[in-house]
Design a protein around this motif. Sequence first.
Motif, mmCIF file in Angstrom:
data_model
loop_
_atom_site.group_PDB
_atom_site.id
_atom_site.type_symbol
_atom_site.label_atom_id
_atom_site.label_comp_id
_atom_site.label_asym_id
_atom_site.label_seq_id
_atom_site.Cartn_x
_atom_site.Cartn_y
_atom_site.Cartn_z
ATOM 1 N N GLU A 1 15.777 28.824 -10.019
ATOM 2 C CA GLU A 1 16.908 28.347 -10.811
ATOM 3 C C GLU A 1 18.083 29.318 -10.681
ATOM 4 O O GLU A 1 17.931 30.525 -10.850
ATOM 5 C CB GLU A 1 16.537 28.204 -12.281
ATOM 6 C CG GLU A 1 17.706 27.704 -13.123
ATOM 7 C CD GLU A 1 17.328 27.391 -14.563
ATOM 8 O OE1 GLU A 1 18.245 27.214 -15.372
ATOM 9 O OE2 GLU A 1 16.127 27.328 -14.854
ATOM 10 N N LEU B 1 19.376 16.026 -18.030
ATOM 11 C CA LEU B 1 20.615 15.272 -17.854
ATOM 12 C C LEU B 1 20.324 13.778 -17.719
ATOM 13 O O LEU B 1 21.076 12.938 -18.250
ATOM 14 C CB LEU B 1 21.348 15.773 -16.604
ATOM 15 C CG LEU B 1 22.639 15.040 -16.207
ATOM 16 C CD1 LEU B 1 23.735 15.306 -17.228
ATOM 17 C CD2 LEU B 1 23.095 15.465 -14.811
ATOM 18 N N LEU C 1 24.066 17.141 -11.421
ATOM 19 C CA LEU C 1 24.399 18.343 -12.179
ATOM 20 C C LEU C 1 25.659 18.986 -11.618
ATOM 21 O O LEU C 1 25.902 18.933 -10.402
ATOM 22 C CB LEU C 1 23.264 19.366 -12.081
ATOM 23 C CG LEU C 1 22.033 19.205 -12.972
ATOM 24 C CD1 LEU C 1 20.984 20.221 -12.540
ATOM 25 C CD2 LEU C 1 22.394 19.409 -14.443
ATOM 26 N N SER D 1 18.347 23.267 -11.718
ATOM 27 C CA SER D 1 16.888 23.246 -11.807
ATOM 28 C C SER D 1 16.457 21.819 -12.088
ATOM 29 O O SER D 1 17.224 21.001 -12.614
ATOM 30 C CB SER D 1 16.392 24.171 -12.924
ATOM 31 O OG SER D 1 16.764 23.658 -14.193
ATOM 32 N N GLN E 1 13.499 14.524 -19.786
ATOM 33 C CA GLN E 1 12.979 15.885 -19.781
ATOM 34 C C GLN E 1 11.472 15.945 -20.005
ATOM 35 O O GLN E 1 10.792 16.866 -19.531
ATOM 36 C CB GLN E 1 13.696 16.756 -20.823
ATOM 37 C CG GLN E 1 13.694 16.184 -22.242
ATOM 38 C CD GLN E 1 14.945 15.416 -22.551
ATOM 39 O OE1 GLN E 1 15.319 14.529 -21.762
ATOM 40 N NE2 GLN E 1 15.599 15.754 -23.663
ATOM 41 N N ASN F 1 16.769 21.019 -15.806
ATOM 42 C CA ASN F 1 18.114 20.649 -16.261
ATOM 43 C C ASN F 1 18.520 19.266 -15.755
ATOM 44 O O ASN F 1 19.195 18.513 -16.456
ATOM 45 C CB ASN F 1 19.127 21.695 -15.804
ATOM 46 C CG ASN F 1 18.991 23.000 -16.558
ATOM 47 O OD1 ASN F 1 18.430 23.037 -17.649
ATOM 48 N ND2 ASN F 1 19.493 24.081 -15.986
ATOM 49 N N TRP F 2 18.101 18.932 -14.517
ATOM 50 C CA TRP F 2 18.467 17.605 -14.005
ATOM 51 C C TRP F 2 17.733 16.509 -14.776
ATOM 52 O O TRP F 2 18.322 15.486 -15.130
ATOM 53 C CB TRP F 2 18.149 17.496 -12.513
ATOM 54 C CG TRP F 2 18.623 16.184 -11.947
ATOM 55 C CD1 TRP F 2 19.860 15.890 -11.464
ATOM 56 C CD2 TRP F 2 17.848 14.969 -11.861
ATOM 57 N NE1 TRP F 2 19.924 14.570 -11.076
ATOM 58 C CE2 TRP F 2 18.710 13.980 -11.310
ATOM 59 C CE3 TRP F 2 16.546 14.622 -12.197
ATOM 60 C CZ2 TRP F 2 18.287 12.671 -11.092
ATOM 61 C CZ3 TRP F 2 16.120 13.320 -11.969
ATOM 62 C CH2 TRP F 2 16.998 12.359 -11.430
ATOM 63 N N GLY G 1 22.358 27.282 -13.095
ATOM 64 C CA GLY G 1 22.043 26.104 -13.882
ATOM 65 C C GLY G 1 21.397 24.968 -13.119
ATOM 66 O O GLY G 1 21.166 23.904 -13.693
#
Length: 294
Positions: A193, A205, A261, A198, A209, A201-202, A196
Motif C-alpha cells: 500500500e 470505495l 481511486l 490498496s 469492504q 481502499n478500492w 492510499g
Amino acid sequence: MRRLTASRLSGLRVFAVAARHQSYSAAATELCVTQAAVSQQIRNLEQSLGCRLFHRSGASMLLTGQGEQLLPFVEQGLALLQQGLEHLGTPDSGPLSISVLPSLAARWLMPRLWRFTEAHPGIEIRLQPSQQLADFGAGKTDLAIRYGLGDYPELACEYLMADTAFPVCSPQLAPRLRRIEDLARVPLVAGPEYAGVSWANWLALAGKQALLGQCRQLVVDDGSLGLDMVLAGQGVALSRSVLVEDLLREGRLCRPFAPELKPLHQYYLVWRPDSPRRLQIRTFCDWLHGEAGN
C-alpha cells in the motif's frame, strides 16, 4: 558609457569579495593577495566608475548607497560566469542520467523513449530504474521522475502528471468478473500500500469492504511484475492508470469495474537547479510534458 573591460571585471570580483567580508584584509586573505592590492583594485574601480563604493566604519568597510545598488548585479553576473565555466565542456559529455521507478520505466517511459532519441540524437539517455530516491548530491543523477507530493526542498520541481487506480485483468479472465463479488474467486495482485492505493481502499470505495476477507491477495514489490502476472491470466491487479493505458488501448488488458481511486501522490520532475546540464534537462522535461499531454 561604462563598458566592461578586463580591468573592471577584475575589480568587480574584488569588490564582491570585499563587500561580502566588509573587510579589505579578509578579502585579501580569500583572494591570496595583499591588502594593499585589494585597496588599489577598489580605488581603480571607483575611479573608472566615477563613484565611491565603500566607506570606512571603524574596522569595517561598508558599502555606500551606490555600492549597494551595484552589488546584486555583480553577484549575479559572477554567478552566471561561474555556471558558464562549469557548463563548458561538460553538458554534452556522457549520457543524461534519469532516475525513475522500475514500473514507470517499463510500462510508460521505455515504450516512448525511441521518439526522444529520434528527435534529439545528440542527447544520450541512461535510465536508472530504482525504488530509492535519487541522490543528487552524489552527482550520478541528472533528473528524477518522482511519485510524491511535490515537496522537494532545495531542488527544482515541476508537476508532470497524475493518475488513478482501478482493477485490470486479461481479456480471457474478464468474462468471469461480472460483479465485484466475483473478485473473491480470483487472486488479487497488489503492490505494498502506497499513497492510499490498496485493495482495501478500492473495495471500500466500491461499497464492498466486507468482501476483503473473502479475497486472496498476492503482494509483489514491483507493479510491472504484477502486470506480467495479470497479462498471463493469473489474477486481477489494482494498477495505476499511467502504467496500463497502453495495454488497455491495445486490448491486452480489460477494465472490469468502473470505480477508481485517486492516489495521494502525483508524478513530478526533480533536478538540481544549479545542474551544469540544465539545457539537456529542460529539453527532456519538455518532451516528457508533451508525452504526458500537458
